[in-house]
Design an enzyme around this catalytic site. Structure first.
Site, PDB file in Angstrom:
ATOM      1  N   LYS A 154       2.137   2.207  -5.088  1.00  0.00           N
ATOM      2  CA  LYS A 154       2.806   1.716  -6.310  1.00  0.00           C
ATOM      3  C   LYS A 154       1.942   1.906  -7.551  1.00  0.00           C
ATOM      4  O   LYS A 154       2.457   2.142  -8.636  1.00  0.00           O
ATOM      5  CB  LYS A 154       3.172   0.230  -6.162  1.00  0.00           C
ATOM      6  CG  LYS A 154       4.195  -0.029  -5.071  1.00  0.00           C
ATOM      7  CD  LYS A 154       4.505  -1.497  -4.950  1.00  0.00           C
ATOM      8  CE  LYS A 154       3.346  -2.334  -4.479  1.00  0.00           C
ATOM      9  NZ  LYS A 154       2.878  -2.055  -3.110  1.00  0.00           N
ATOM     10  N   GLY A 155       0.611   1.831  -7.373  1.00  0.00           N
ATOM     11  CA  GLY A 155      -0.289   1.994  -8.518  1.00  0.00           C
ATOM     12  C   GLY A 155      -0.087   3.348  -9.170  1.00  0.00           C
ATOM     13  O   GLY A 155       0.126   3.454 -10.378  1.00  0.00           O
ATOM     14  N   GLN A 211       2.198  -5.820  -3.155  1.00  0.00           N
ATOM     15  CA  GLN A 211       2.512  -5.894  -1.714  1.00  0.00           C
ATOM     16  C   GLN A 211       3.863  -5.195  -1.446  1.00  0.00           C
ATOM     17  O   GLN A 211       4.254  -4.324  -2.201  1.00  0.00           O
ATOM     18  CB  GLN A 211       2.511  -7.335  -1.199  1.00  0.00           C
ATOM     19  CG  GLN A 211       1.127  -7.980  -1.151  1.00  0.00           C
ATOM     20  CD  GLN A 211       0.695  -8.591  -2.455  1.00  0.00           C
ATOM     21  OE1 GLN A 211       1.462  -9.249  -3.135  1.00  0.00           O
ATOM     22  NE2 GLN A 211      -0.550  -8.368  -2.836  1.00  0.00           N
ATOM     23  N   GLY A 243      -4.360  -4.304  -4.506  1.00  0.00           N
ATOM     24  CA  GLY A 243      -5.325  -3.345  -5.033  1.00  0.00           C
ATOM     25  C   GLY A 243      -4.564  -2.098  -5.423  1.00  0.00           C
ATOM     26  O   GLY A 243      -4.159  -1.345  -4.566  1.00  0.00           O
ATOM     27  N   HIS A 244      -4.302  -1.942  -6.713  1.00  0.00           N
ATOM     28  CA  HIS A 244      -3.505  -0.801  -7.163  1.00  0.00           C
ATOM     29  C   HIS A 244      -4.436   0.304  -7.659  1.00  0.00           C
ATOM     30  O   HIS A 244      -5.156   0.138  -8.636  1.00  0.00           O
ATOM     31  CB  HIS A 244      -2.531  -1.242  -8.260  1.00  0.00           C
ATOM     32  CG  HIS A 244      -1.450  -2.139  -7.734  1.00  0.00           C
ATOM     33  ND1 HIS A 244      -0.539  -2.786  -8.520  1.00  0.00           N
ATOM     34  CD2 HIS A 244      -1.135  -2.484  -6.466  1.00  0.00           C
ATOM     35  CE1 HIS A 244       0.282  -3.494  -7.752  1.00  0.00           C
ATOM     36  NE2 HIS A 244      -0.074  -3.326  -6.506  1.00  0.00           N
ATOM     37  N   ASP A 269       0.821  -1.230   0.000  1.00  0.00           N
ATOM     38  CA  ASP A 269       0.000   0.000   0.000  1.00  0.00           C
ATOM     39  C   ASP A 269       0.844   1.265   0.000  1.00  0.00           C
ATOM     40  O   ASP A 269       0.441   2.294   0.544  1.00  0.00           O
ATOM     41  CB  ASP A 269      -0.949   0.028   1.213  1.00  0.00           C
ATOM     42  CG  ASP A 269      -1.793  -1.216   1.301  1.00  0.00           C
ATOM     43  OD1 ASP A 269      -2.248  -1.679   0.251  1.00  0.00           O
ATOM     44  OD2 ASP A 269      -1.977  -1.726   2.418  1.00  0.00           O
ATOM     45  N   SER A 308       5.744  12.389  -4.022  1.00  0.00           N
ATOM     46  CA  SER A 308       4.329  12.480  -4.385  1.00  0.00           C
ATOM     47  C   SER A 308       3.543  13.014  -3.197  1.00  0.00           C
ATOM     48  O   SER A 308       3.791  12.637  -2.054  1.00  0.00           O
ATOM     49  CB  SER A 308       3.865  11.076  -4.789  1.00  0.00           C
ATOM     50  OG  SER A 308       2.475  10.977  -4.705  1.00  0.00           O
ATOM     51  N   ARG A 340       2.923 -28.891  -5.931  1.00  0.00           N
ATOM     52  CA  ARG A 340       2.750 -29.485  -7.269  1.00  0.00           C
ATOM     53  C   ARG A 340       1.370 -30.098  -7.521  1.00  0.00           C
ATOM     54  O   ARG A 340       1.217 -31.087  -8.199  1.00  0.00           O
ATOM     55  CB  ARG A 340       3.885 -30.485  -7.563  1.00  0.00           C
ATOM     56  CG  ARG A 340       5.199 -29.742  -7.737  1.00  0.00           C
ATOM     57  CD  ARG A 340       6.378 -30.551  -7.376  1.00  0.00           C
ATOM     58  NE  ARG A 340       6.371 -30.862  -5.961  1.00  0.00           N
ATOM     59  CZ  ARG A 340       7.274 -31.636  -5.377  1.00  0.00           C
ATOM     60  NH1 ARG A 340       8.226 -32.180  -6.079  1.00  0.00           N
ATOM     61  NH2 ARG A 340       7.214 -31.865  -4.080  1.00  0.00           N
ATOM     62  N   THR A 369      -6.205 -11.532   3.120  1.00  0.00           N
ATOM     63  CA  THR A 369      -7.273 -10.830   2.388  1.00  0.00           C
ATOM     64  C   THR A 369      -8.388 -11.797   1.986  1.00  0.00           C
ATOM     65  O   THR A 369      -9.365 -11.385   1.373  1.00  0.00           O
ATOM     66  CB  THR A 369      -6.696 -10.195   1.106  1.00  0.00           C
ATOM     67  OG1 THR A 369      -6.142 -11.229   0.293  1.00  0.00           O
ATOM     68  CG2 THR A 369      -5.631  -9.165   1.420  1.00  0.00           C
TER      69      THR A 369
END
Ligand code: IMP
Length: 431
Positions: free
Chosen positions: A16-17, A221, A40-41, A13, A416, A139, A125
């Site tokens: 990154k989006g 993440q 969730g981006h 969180d 930012s 496998r 989540t």
């Protein structure tokens, strides 16, 4: 320097989006290499909010999007996101690795059921991430390529379903049970929808790199949730660190030119697990409200705290970070003082390295340095600052950023202070 990995350097969180969307303007290819729809981006463009769980954040700039083999894919969410991008932007240029694994509906049921029998809850989540990666490593997994072969899929499900039903019934004491036909039908329905996008992602990515294209790897993440490096077992089930970009997309480690870590100006965590600088006071509440710190996937409130310099140095080391991006600086505006943790104290000793022991992390007392805060500025004021450039930022904010650079030992590339693309100042180019 055309091949850049952007990873979260905290507990996820970090924004990154927004960052990946910002750099996508100059990228040719954007690759998502791990995780699933636990991520969730969020990207905001012209006041419109886009939330992606699986599709890379380069979608809005309409770049070539690739989902690598290291990701785990919930077919329904994936199909919905493809449709959403297509309806908003008319087309999508997407390639889904045929080697990625599939999250099936029973993985989500198992996620909840496994949590209910754990002695220490992870606070997942509940998107089936752990059970999908468990099946991959054990496998038993279903890969995207398997969806294209009905007989093979049928055979694999024949072996898997009774095993899952036994786990649900006898281990998890759950009343849920699965039928193979339902799952087969589900797989075939979505296979038809995603078929046009399936291919060998590694070939495509390596070709783009050879051609000198600008390639961006988008992590999901954050470092402290990495299954190997993070605060295990309070982690996700994939490698969120920069090495994950290689194994999760089928490229060699030498091709990545630059690794950039994203941090918030403070720190947050959603779910359980230690967080030494957590603030259980009015400042923590203020950060949560002002920073809108609620999970993009689950809506759960995020725990907030001061920036943790010990964890930051750890992230620099385990990712081999070349630079940092600092987001959400606006949220700290209006505080008289801002603290930054430079070391921990445990049992009378100073700790400078992020420890593996959760006991130490839980009991460690952060050692703080206090810096002066800066005024609470409006969106318009930040916009004016962004137009003027870095030296128009409040002096105290620049001091804070300088201190972050000193503690991390690497330079800041971008800052930012809001969700919009414009609320950003670039200090160095990444490509
Ligand atoms: P899982 O990935 O759903 O298994 O959850 C494991 C842990 O990682 C939990 O503490 C989650 O809250 C956390 N987590 C997973 N994805 C994200 C994310 O995108 N941002 C922040 N935390 C996450």
């Amino acid at each position: 320097m055309p091949c850049v990995a952007i990873v979260g350097a905290q507990f996820g969180d970090e924004g990154k989006g927004k960052v990946v969307d910002y750099y996508s303007k100059d990228a040719d290819v954007v690759i998502r290499f791990q995780g699933g729809c636990n991520a969730g981006h969020t990207v905001v463009v012209d006041g419109n909010e886009f939330k992606f769980h699986l599709v890379p954040s380069g979608a809005i700039y309409q770049k070539k999007l690739i989902i690598g083999n290291g990701a785990v894919l919930d077919l329904e969410t994936l199909t919905n996101e493809i449709e959403e991008v297509k309806s908003k932007f008319k087309k999508i240029d997407l390639l889904i690795s045929d080697r990625a694994h599939v999250t099936l509906p029973f993985h989500k049921i198992l996620d909840g059921a496994e949590e209910s029998i754990r002695s220490c809850k992870v606070g997942t989540t509940k998107r089936g991430i752990g059970p999908t990666y468990s099946d991959k490593i054990a496998r038993f997994g279903i890969r995207i390529v398997d969806l294209l072969d009905k007989n093979l899929l049928n055979e694999k499900l024949d072996a898997i379903i009774p095993q899952k039903n036994s786990i649900l019934r006898y281990v998890c004491k759950s009343d849920d049970s699965l039928t193979k036909d339902e799952i087969l039908e589900y797989c075939l329905k979505y296979a038809e929808k995603i078929k046009p996008y399936i291919g060998d992602a590694s070939i495509e990515i390596n070709r783009a790199i050879k051609e000198g294209k600008n390639v961006l790897f988008e992590g999901a993440q954050g470092t402290l949730l990495d299954v190997d490096q993070g605060t295990y077992p309070f982690v996700t089930s994939s490698n969120t660190t920069a090495g994950g970009a290689c194994v999760g997309s089928g490229v060699g480690p030498k091709v990545i030119d630059k690794v950039i870590g994203v941090i918030k100006a403070y720190i947050t965590r959603v779910g359980e697990g230690p967080m030494p600088t957590e603030l259980n006071d009015s400042i923590g509440e203020l950060l949560k409200k002002k920073g809108n710190e609620f999970g993009a996937t689950t809506g759960r409130p995020r725990r907030c705290g001061w920036l943790d310099g010990v964890a930051l140095r750890f992230a620099v080391r385990v990712n081999g970070l070349d630079g940092l991006i600092v987001t959400k600086l606006d949220v700290l505006g209006g505080l008289n003082e801002i603290k930054i943790c430079t070391s921990y104290e445990y049992s009378g000793k100073e700790i400078n390295e992020f420890p593996a022991s959760l006991k130490i992390l839980e009991k460690a007392t952060p050692v703080y340095e206090t810096l002066s805060g800066w005024p609470d500025l409006s969106k318009e004021e930040y916009k004016e600052i962004a137009d003027k450039g870095y030296y128009a930022l409040p002096k105290e904010m620049r001091n804070y950023l300088k201190r972050i650079e000193e503690i991390a030992g690497i330079p800041i590339y971008l800052v930012s202070f809001g969700q919009d693309r414009e609320a950003t100042i670039s200090l160095r180019e990444i490509f």
